[in-house]
Design an enzyme around this catalytic site. Structure first.
Site, PDB file in Angstrom:
ATOM      1  N   GLY A 128     -31.827 -11.469 -39.581  1.00 20.23           N
ATOM      2  CA  GLY A 128     -32.605 -11.640 -38.357  1.00 20.23           C
ATOM      3  C   GLY A 128     -34.047 -12.005 -38.653  1.00 20.23           C
ATOM      4  N   CYS A 177     -28.363  -1.772 -29.590  1.00 16.97           N
ATOM      5  CA  CYS A 177     -29.726  -1.921 -29.064  1.00 16.97           C
ATOM      6  C   CYS A 177     -30.383  -0.543 -28.876  1.00 16.97           C
ATOM      7  CB  CYS A 177     -29.691  -2.682 -27.742  1.00 16.97           C
ATOM      8  SG  CYS A 177     -31.342  -2.944 -27.068  1.00 16.97           S
ATOM      9  N   GLU A 184     -33.339 -10.897 -29.133  1.00 18.04           N
ATOM     10  CA  GLU A 184     -33.803 -11.200 -27.780  1.00 18.04           C
ATOM     11  C   GLU A 184     -35.259 -11.658 -27.805  1.00 18.04           C
ATOM     12  OE1 GLU A 184     -34.746  -8.118 -25.217  1.00 18.04           O
ATOM     13  OE2 GLU A 184     -34.353  -9.260 -23.407  1.00 18.04           O
TER      14      GLU A 184
HETATM   15  C1  LIG Z   1     -37.156  -8.833 -31.482  1.00 20.45           C
HETATM   16  C2  LIG Z   1     -35.739  -8.395 -31.767  1.00 20.45           C
HETATM   17  C3  LIG Z   1     -34.760  -8.602 -30.809  1.00 20.45           C
HETATM   18  C4  LIG Z   1     -33.436  -8.202 -31.063  1.00 20.45           C
HETATM   19  N1  LIG Z   1     -32.473  -8.477 -30.127  1.00 20.45           N
HETATM   20  C5  LIG Z   1     -31.165  -8.188 -30.417  1.00 20.45           C
HETATM   21  C6  LIG Z   1     -30.107  -8.600 -29.544  1.00 20.45           C
HETATM   22  O1  LIG Z   1     -30.311  -9.260 -28.511  1.00 20.45           O
HETATM   23  N2  LIG Z   1     -28.840  -8.240 -29.884  1.00 20.45           N
HETATM   24  C7  LIG Z   1     -28.552  -7.541 -31.034  1.00 20.45           C
HETATM   25  O2  LIG Z   1     -27.385  -7.245 -31.298  1.00 20.45           O
HETATM   26  N3  LIG Z   1     -29.534  -7.184 -31.893  1.00 20.45           N
HETATM   27  C8  LIG Z   1     -30.807  -7.501 -31.622  1.00 20.45           C
HETATM   28  N4  LIG Z   1     -31.785  -7.183 -32.520  1.00 20.45           N
HETATM   29  C9  LIG Z   1     -31.410  -6.568 -33.811  1.00 20.45           C
HETATM   30  C10 LIG Z   1     -31.173  -7.663 -34.878  1.00 20.45           C
HETATM   31  O3  LIG Z   1     -30.066  -8.464 -34.539  1.00 20.45           O
HETATM   32  C11 LIG Z   1     -30.918  -7.032 -36.271  1.00 20.45           C
HETATM   33  O4  LIG Z   1     -29.808  -6.187 -36.177  1.00 20.45           O
HETATM   34  C12 LIG Z   1     -32.114  -6.235 -36.772  1.00 20.45           C
HETATM   35  O5  LIG Z   1     -33.322  -6.936 -36.570  1.00 20.45           O
HETATM   36  C13 LIG Z   1     -31.970  -5.905 -38.258  1.00 20.45           C
HETATM   37  O6  LIG Z   1     -31.796  -7.078 -39.005  1.00 20.45           O
HETATM   38  P1  LIG Z   1     -33.012  -7.818 -39.787  1.00 20.45           P
HETATM   39  O7  LIG Z   1     -33.685  -6.775 -40.665  1.00 20.45           O
HETATM   40  O8  LIG Z   1     -32.351  -8.904 -40.574  1.00 20.45           O
HETATM   41  O9  LIG Z   1     -33.961  -8.314 -38.746  1.00 20.45           O
HETATM   42  C14 LIG Z   1     -33.104  -7.546 -32.281  1.00 20.45           C
HETATM   43  C15 LIG Z   1     -34.111  -7.341 -33.225  1.00 20.45           C
HETATM   44  C16 LIG Z   1     -35.410  -7.758 -33.001  1.00 20.45           C
HETATM   45  C17 LIG Z   1     -36.472  -7.520 -34.049  1.00 20.45           C
END
Ligand SMILES: Cc1cc2nc3c(=O)[nH]c(=O)nc-3n(C[C@H](O)[C@H](O)[C@H](O)COP(=O)(O)O)c2cc1C
Length: 328
Positions: free
Chosen positions: A223, A98, A9
């Site tokens: 992400g 979330c 998000e």
């Molecule tokens: C700023 C931010 C916004 C996020 N918004 C969402 C979202 O809208 N929906 C969701 O399922 N996960 C959301 N996440 C979680 C990410 O999809 C992901 O699961 C998490 O960051 C871990 O993965 P990564 O280490 O590759 O970033 C968000 C994470 C961050 C940092």
């Protein structure tokens, strides 16, 4: 092997999705979550969350975009999922991960991980409400307080008809604290017949290799690593799939070249103030690992609107001037 761009998000909006999928290295991406309370959203809300609905639910380069819903009540979620499907969504993802306090307080996101039966009911209702060819998937964490319900939760999702489950390998209370507990992926996979997508802390090729070795998964979601290094998907593909790494620009130079394009796309879609804010946000993420990004961020952070735009034009010209030169 499949690589997915995580929903984030305020970060992976349609502009960022468009930019990041241009390389063709991402198999699928997801919208930022769309909150569902007790009413059916009008069409305009779906189009705002997922403008790609007007393009067959794909980015300009053809990457499928899955629409993510977040909420705690099965019926309105089902109704909204049905509307998304009518508008052309290629898939529905349900957010049960979330950790945000406001979201959890309103009975959405990770708070539902305490109730496997509710996960089941939501997925079952959504599954029933959308045509069979539209997959309904779920995104979870390992649990709320702890991991005691991790297996029960994933089984509930699978039994209710989820086509896949993405696991951000932490509990809600672990927030974003490293490490991500990838060792849970094989434990969950062995009890399920649907794909388990490994997520959390894949920020480099090295991380990816470790995660792959530990999880034996064929599905990975990235992400924050995609924002700090948009070349990561390419690096993974070259290393694993093609097995013949091709010469590449440095990750930072590649990203630096994307910044003016990102600014312009944001300015065209919204306005230059939004564009400046989003580009600064990206530079802030890039700064810790790229000294030049930090230098640019420090130089531009106080600039607004037109001044910021002029700096982006400067950056763009720098690139056209050196476009005939080989990458460093
Ligand atoms: C700023 C931010 C916004 C996020 N918004 C969402 C979202 O809208 N929906 C969701 O399922 N996960 C959301 N996440 C979680 C990410 O999809 C992901 O699961 C998490 O960051 C871990 O993965 P990564 O280490 O590759 O970033 C968000 C994470 C961050 C940092």
């Amino acid at each position: 092997m499949k690589l997915y761009l995580a929903p984030m998000e305020g970060v992976t909006d349609f502009i960022m999705r468009d930019l990041l999928t241009q390389s063709g290295d991402i198999d699928k991406c997801f919208t930022e979550f769309l909150r569902v309370t007790n009413r059916l959203h009008p069409h305009s809300v779906f189009y705002k969350n997922c403008p790609e609905l007007k393009m067959g639910s794909r980015t300009r380069t053809g990457t499928p975009v899955i629409l993510q819903l977040l909420g705690g009540q099965a019926e309105p979620l089902a109704e909204n999922a049905a509307r998304a499907a009518e508008l052309g969504a290629l898939g529905i993802d349900l957010n049960f991960g979330c950790p945000a306090k406001t979201v959890n307080r309103h009975d959405g996101g990770a708070v539902l991980l305490q109730y496997p039966q509710r996960l089941y009911d939501i997925v079952k209702n959504v599954r029933k409400a959308v045509p069979a060819m539209i997959p309904v998937s779920a995104k979870i964490r390992l649990g709320f307080q702890d991991t005691t319900l991790a297996i029960e939760n994933t089984q509930a999702l699978s039994e209710a008809g989820a086509s896949a489950v993405t696991v951000h390998c932490r509990t809600k209370i672990q927030g974003y604290r490293p490490p991500a507990h990838w060792e849970w992926i094989p434990k969950l996979s062995e009890t399920l017949s649907i794909p388990v997508i490994a997520n959390g802390d894949i920020a480099s090729l090295n991380d990816f290799n470790k995660c792959r070795e530990m999880t034996h998964s064929q599905h990975f979601m990235i992400g924050r690593g995609a924002i700090s290094n948009p070349l990561l998907f390419r690096q993974i593909r070259n290393s694993i799939i093609n097995q013949t790494p091709s010469p590449e620009p440095s990750a930072w130079l590649h990203t630096k070249a994307m910044l003016p394009a990102f600014f312009n796309a944001c300015a065209l879609s919204i306005n230059i103030h939004f564009a400046a804010a989003r580009t600064k946000q990206w530079l802030r993420v890039l700064a810790p690992t790229n000294p030049e990004a930090k230098e640019i961020f420090d130089r531009l952070k106080s600039l607004k609107g037109r001044e910021f735009q002029a700096s982006m034009e400067g950056l763009s010209q720098e690139f056209s001037a050196r476009s005939s030169q080989p990458y460093e």
